[in-house]
Design a protein around this motif. Structure first.
Motif, PDB file in Angstrom:
ATOM      1  N   ALA A 190       0.942  -1.207  -0.108  1.00 38.81           N
ATOM      2  CA  ALA A 190       0.008   0.038  -0.067  1.00 38.81           C
ATOM      3  C   ALA A 190       0.887   1.179   0.158  1.00 38.81           C
ATOM      4  CB  ALA A 190      -0.899   0.155   1.156  1.00 38.81           C
ATOM      5  N   LYS A 191       1.758   1.348   0.921  1.00 42.77           N
ATOM      6  CA  LYS A 191       2.842   2.473   0.998  1.00 42.77           C
ATOM      7  C   LYS A 191       3.480   2.576  -0.506  1.00 42.77           C
ATOM      8  CE  LYS A 191       3.664   1.519   5.788  1.00 42.77           C
ATOM      9  NZ  LYS A 191       4.750   1.166   6.790  1.00 42.77           N
ATOM     10  N   LYS A 192       3.991   1.570  -1.017  1.00 44.96           N
ATOM     11  CA  LYS A 192       4.705   1.622  -2.342  1.00 44.96           C
ATOM     12  C   LYS A 192       3.751   2.086  -3.530  1.00 44.96           C
ATOM     13  CE  LYS A 192       5.674  -3.019  -3.642  1.00 44.96           C
ATOM     14  NZ  LYS A 192       6.716  -3.880  -4.129  1.00 44.96           N
ATOM     15  N   LEU A 193       2.450   1.640  -3.554  1.00 43.07           N
ATOM     16  CA  LEU A 193       1.657   1.998  -4.361  1.00 43.07           C
ATOM     17  C   LEU A 193       1.100   3.333  -4.102  1.00 43.07           C
ATOM     18  CD1 LEU A 193      -0.390   1.084  -6.759  1.00 43.07           C
ATOM     19  CD2 LEU A 193      -2.056   0.593  -5.098  1.00 43.07           C
ATOM     20  N   ASP A 194       0.926   3.854  -3.131  1.00 50.07           N
ATOM     21  CA  ASP A 194       0.552   5.286  -2.815  1.00 50.07           C
ATOM     22  C   ASP A 194       1.559   6.168  -3.373  1.00 50.07           C
ATOM     23  OD1 ASP A 194      -0.792   7.396  -1.740  1.00 50.07           O
ATOM     24  OD2 ASP A 194       0.097   7.215   0.173  1.00 50.07           O
ATOM     25  N   ARG A 195       2.911   5.854  -3.057  1.00 54.24           N
ATOM     26  CA  ARG A 195       4.033   6.813  -3.355  1.00 54.24           C
ATOM     27  C   ARG A 195       3.992   6.661  -5.051  1.00 54.24           C
ATOM     28  NH1 ARG A 195       8.317   4.231  -1.071  1.00 54.24           N
ATOM     29  NH2 ARG A 195       7.414   4.295   0.842  1.00 54.24           N
ATOM     30  N   ARG A 196       3.870   5.560  -5.658  1.00 47.14           N
ATOM     31  CA  ARG A 196       4.116   5.594  -7.111  1.00 47.14           C
ATOM     32  C   ARG A 196       2.884   6.267  -7.866  1.00 47.14           C
ATOM     33  NH1 ARG A 196       7.485   6.037 -10.985  1.00 47.14           N
ATOM     34  NH2 ARG A 196       7.090   4.831 -12.848  1.00 47.14           N
ATOM     35  N   ILE A 197       1.901   6.157  -7.407  1.00 45.12           N
ATOM     36  CA  ILE A 197       0.634   6.745  -8.212  1.00 45.12           C
ATOM     37  C   ILE A 197       0.805   8.290  -7.881  1.00 45.12           C
ATOM     38  CG2 ILE A 197      -1.811   7.021  -7.818  1.00 45.12           C
ATOM     39  CD1 ILE A 197      -2.025   4.101  -8.352  1.00 45.12           C
ATOM     40  N   SER A 198       1.203   8.636  -6.687  1.00 46.24           N
ATOM     41  CA  SER A 198       1.196  10.371  -6.308  1.00 46.24           C
ATOM     42  C   SER A 198       2.411  10.796  -7.230  1.00 46.24           C
ATOM     43  CB  SER A 198       1.503  10.257  -4.867  1.00 46.24           C
ATOM     44  OG  SER A 198       2.051  11.553  -4.509  1.00 46.24           O
ATOM     45  N   ASP A 199       3.480   9.931  -7.489  1.00 47.16           N
ATOM     46  CA  ASP A 199       4.684  10.548  -8.144  1.00 47.16           C
ATOM     47  C   ASP A 199       4.241  10.633  -9.668  1.00 47.16           C
ATOM     48  OD1 ASP A 199       6.355  10.601  -5.999  1.00 47.16           O
ATOM     49  OD2 ASP A 199       7.531   8.802  -6.388  1.00 47.16           O
ATOM     50  N   LEU A 200       3.373   9.811 -10.098  1.00 48.20           N
ATOM     51  CA  LEU A 200       3.125  10.041 -11.443  1.00 48.20           C
ATOM     52  C   LEU A 200       1.789  10.958 -11.628  1.00 48.20           C
ATOM     53  CD1 LEU A 200       2.778   6.101 -12.387  1.00 48.20           C
ATOM     54  CD2 LEU A 200       4.419   7.803 -13.268  1.00 48.20           C
ATOM     55  N   GLY A 201       1.646  11.811 -10.435  1.00 45.17           N
ATOM     56  CA  GLY A 201       0.841  13.144 -10.996  1.00 45.17           C
ATOM     57  C   GLY A 201      -0.692  13.039 -10.298  1.00 45.17           C
ATOM     58  N   ALA A 202      -0.878  11.975  -9.642  1.00 43.55           N
ATOM     59  CA  ALA A 202      -2.273  11.852  -9.407  1.00 43.55           C
ATOM     60  C   ALA A 202      -2.603  12.491  -8.071  1.00 43.55           C
ATOM     61  CB  ALA A 202      -2.912  10.210  -9.219  1.00 43.55           C
ATOM     62  N   THR A 203      -3.882  12.692  -7.674  1.00 43.66           N
ATOM     63  CA  THR A 203      -4.090  13.548  -6.335  1.00 43.66           C
ATOM     64  C   THR A 203      -4.792  12.487  -5.450  1.00 43.66           C
ATOM     65  OG1 THR A 203      -4.507  15.573  -7.705  1.00 43.66           O
ATOM     66  CG2 THR A 203      -5.354  15.644  -5.429  1.00 43.66           C
ATOM     67  N   ALA A 204      -4.241  12.597  -4.179  1.00 42.92           N
ATOM     68  CA  ALA A 204      -4.817  11.578  -3.095  1.00 42.92           C
ATOM     69  C   ALA A 204      -5.995  12.302  -2.596  1.00 42.92           C
ATOM     70  CB  ALA A 204      -3.754  11.357  -1.970  1.00 42.92           C
ATOM     71  N   ILE A 205      -7.190  11.593  -2.650  1.00 44.09           N
ATOM     72  CA  ILE A 205      -8.375  12.149  -1.930  1.00 44.09           C
ATOM     73  C   ILE A 205      -8.234  12.211  -0.488  1.00 44.09           C
ATOM     74  CG2 ILE A 205     -10.841  11.523  -1.626  1.00 44.09           C
ATOM     75  CD1 ILE A 205     -10.736   9.832  -4.142  1.00 44.09           C
TER      76      ILE A 205
END
Ligand SMILES: Cc1cc2nc3c(=O)[nH]c(=O)nc-3n(C[C@H](O)[C@H](O)[C@H](O)COP(=O)(O)O)c2cc1C
Length: 323
Positions: free
Chosen positions: A111-126
């Motif tokens: 979960a931690k690495k997925l969160d980091r990667r998705i955020s690094d690719l420009g997505a916005t966390a809700i």
């Protein structure tokens, strides 16, 4: 032209089923609030279409030593490609809920690495990622409930269209919770001629039945040229004293000791190999069940998942009824 309603996509990656349960709970809770949601395993989702989604909830567990579940391996490999643009997921809103066990060194690593990667690719966390922990007295649910509450509040702020009936609306009708996911149809074999409109239809049904009858997991070898090996269970007892006739009386885990004996074939195993325990049915219990339910053992049963479209029609009708 009628605008398409906002739809929440919930993708889960599970090894032993908990993330699926959690994803379905999130989906049900969304729908009780009038928010349309679709729940899918991550390996049924085409990773290249991620930028076209506007809101995605990931529910992922960690297995092995900080490893992704098998179903997530391709998805994760796709996300790690070097040539993906930095802003590939710009405009996508996402949230991650992880399932793990803080007794492990790599706690909720996936979960931690997925969160980091998705955020690094420009997505916005809700919302900030949620981390479910097996060590919590209520298991992963201890973190899931408060995380979901924050998710709905933030999601409503980002896009109120997800909740057409407002942020506080909740369908009270409990039938939504117990709604069927599958439609089961019984076909009496002696009436099949009448029920299938053509000879080809009948052939197809018979072929499918033959295949289904052959499909016992115990008969399927995962690796060609290696014979299946059956083990006999010679001893089983429970370590958890609160277990009374198979049911737990407390909220603890059911931990059992098994001893297995080889009964056939030679077996080779190495450190880290996994033993799969496939339950069998006692034929006399099956017969008793059929008799009790007045079912014909020769009848064919067709199980259809209830399509998402009909499901959403039902949800819409219930929402209108509750208003
Ligand atoms: C073999 C095995 C390995 C695990 N490894 C980890 C781990 O490295 N880190 C972690 O946080 N949790 C680990 N867990 C705990 C699981 O993530 C946790 O039980 C979770 O609820 C399982 O979810 P699932 O059923 O969706 O796969 C492991 C569990 C098992 C059975």
């Amino acid at each position: 032209m009628e605008k398409k309603p906002a739809m929440l996509l919930i993708l889960y990656a599970t090894q032993t089923g908990n993330a699926l349960d959690a994803a379905e709970r999130i989906g049900r809770d969304a729908e009780r609030r009038g928010c349309a949601a679709s729940v899918s395993s991550i390996d049924d989702f085409d990773a290249s279409s991620l930028p076209h989604r506007d809101t995605v909830i990931f529910v992922v567990s960690t297995t092995g030593q900080g490893d992704t579940p098998d179903s997530m391996k391709l998805f994760w490999k796709y996300l790690l490609q070097r040539n993906i643009a930095k802003n590939w997921l710009e405009g996508v809103h996402y949230a991650v809920f992880g399932l793990g066990d803080s007794g492990y060194q790599k706690y909720n690593f996936v979960a931690k690495k997925l969160d980091r990667r998705i955020s690094d690719l420009g997505a916005t966390a809700i919302v900030e990622r949620g981390l479910g922990d097996d060590q919590h007295p209520s298991g992963y649910e201890g973190a899931l409930d408060p995380w979901m509450s924050s998710l709905w509040i933030m999601l409503y702020q980002i896009n109120p269209k997800f909740f057409p009936n407002g942020p506080d609306f909740v369908i009270s009708d409990t039938t939504l919770i117990d709604r069927p996911k599958f439609q089961v149809t019984y076909l009496e074999t002696d009436k099949l001629d009448l029920q299938s409109s053509s000879a080809t239809g009948l052939d197809r049904v018979q072929m499918q039945t033959g295949r289904a009858r052959f499909m016992s997991p115990g008969k399927v070898s995962h690796i060609k040229n290696i014979p299946d090996c059956f083990l006999k269970m010679v001893l089983v007892f429970s370590f958890t004293t609160s277990s009374v006739s198979g049911h737990l009386t407390g909220c603890g885990k059911d931990v059992r000791h098994f001893e297995l004996e080889f009964v056939s074939a030679t077996i080779q195993y190495g450190v880290g190999d996994v033993l799969e325990v496939l339950p069998g049915q006692d034929p006399s219990a099956v017969d008793a069940f059929l008799q009790r339910c007045n079912l014909n053992p020769e009848s064919l049963i067709i199980v259809h998942p209830i399509g998402i479209e009909s499901h959403h029609r039902m949800l819409k009708a219930m929402t209108q009824k509750s208003l």
